[in-house]
Design a protein around this motif. Structure first.
Motif, PDB file in Angstrom:
ATOM      1  N   ASN A  75     108.581   8.821  -1.240  1.00 32.23           N
ATOM      2  CA  ASN A  75     107.268   8.973  -0.618  1.00 32.23           C
ATOM      3  C   ASN A  75     107.328   9.106   0.900  1.00 32.23           C
ATOM      4  N   LEU A  78     104.821  11.768   2.547  1.00 38.51           N
ATOM      5  CA  LEU A  78     103.412  11.800   2.143  1.00 38.51           C
ATOM      6  C   LEU A  78     102.515  11.586   3.353  1.00 38.51           C
ATOM      7  N   GLU A  81      95.580  11.021   2.118  1.00 37.71           N
ATOM      8  CA  GLU A  81      95.137  10.245   0.961  1.00 37.71           C
ATOM      9  C   GLU A  81      96.300   9.863   0.046  1.00 37.71           C
ATOM     10  N   GLU A  82      97.276  10.748  -0.097  1.00 33.76           N
ATOM     11  CA  GLU A  82      98.446  10.436  -0.928  1.00 33.76           C
ATOM     12  C   GLU A  82      99.227   9.264  -0.358  1.00 33.76           C
ATOM     13  N   ALA A  86      99.902   5.605  -2.065  1.00 33.79           N
ATOM     14  CA  ALA A  86     101.251   5.056  -2.203  1.00 33.79           C
ATOM     15  C   ALA A  86     101.338   3.663  -1.584  1.00 33.79           C
TER      16      ALA A  86
END
Length: 115
Positions: A75, A78, A81-82, A86
Motif C-alpha cells: 500500500n 496509495l 480515499e484508498e 488502508a
C-alpha cells in the motif's frame, strides 16, 4: 473452541465499561478524543511493530511482523480515499494485534527452537 470465542466475544464488548471512572467519564472516549482521526502511517507502523513484539509465540510474532511489512509495502503508493481506507484497516488490525498480544501473555506456549 466455540465456547472460548463466545466468552471472548462477550467480554471484549464490555471492555469500555471497565474503563469508566468514578467521575462517570469514559476513558475510552478520552483516549479517542486525544488522537487525531487520521493516524499517520509511520505512527501506525510503529504501533503495529510494538504490539507484534509483545506476542510471546515466535510463529505468531513473526507472522504478524511479516504480514504487516508486506501490507505496508503493498500500500506504499496509495493516495486519497484508498490510503484512508488502508489506514482504517490498519487501525482495525492494530486492535486485533493488541488482543492477540494479551491472549499470548495469558496463555504462554513453550519456547520455539527458533528463539
Amino acid at each position: 473452541f466455540a465456547e472460548a470465542s463466545t466468552w471472548i466475544g462477550k467480554h471484549t464488548q464490555k471492555a469500555p465499561d471497565v474503563l469508566a471512572t468514578s467521575a462517570g467519564r469514559n476513558l475510552q472516549t478520552d483516549i479517542d478524543a486525544s488522537h487525531p482521526k487520521s493516524m499517520p502511517p509511520q505512527t501506525l507502523y510503529r504501533s503495529l511493530v510494538r504490539e507484534a513484539r509483545k506476542i510471546k509465540d515466535y510463529n505468531f510474532r513473526s507472522y504478524a511482523l511479516r504480514r504487516m511489512k508486506a501490507g505496508f509495502v503493498k500500500n506504499r503508493n496509495l493516495q486519497g480515499e484508498e490510503a484512508s481506507a488502508a489506514i482504517h484497516d490498519g487501525k482495525e488490525q492494530l486492535e486485533v494485534l493488541k488482543r492477540q498480544a494479551i491472549l499470548s501473555q495469558l496463555y504462554p506456549s513453550a519456547r520455539s527452537v527458533m528463539e
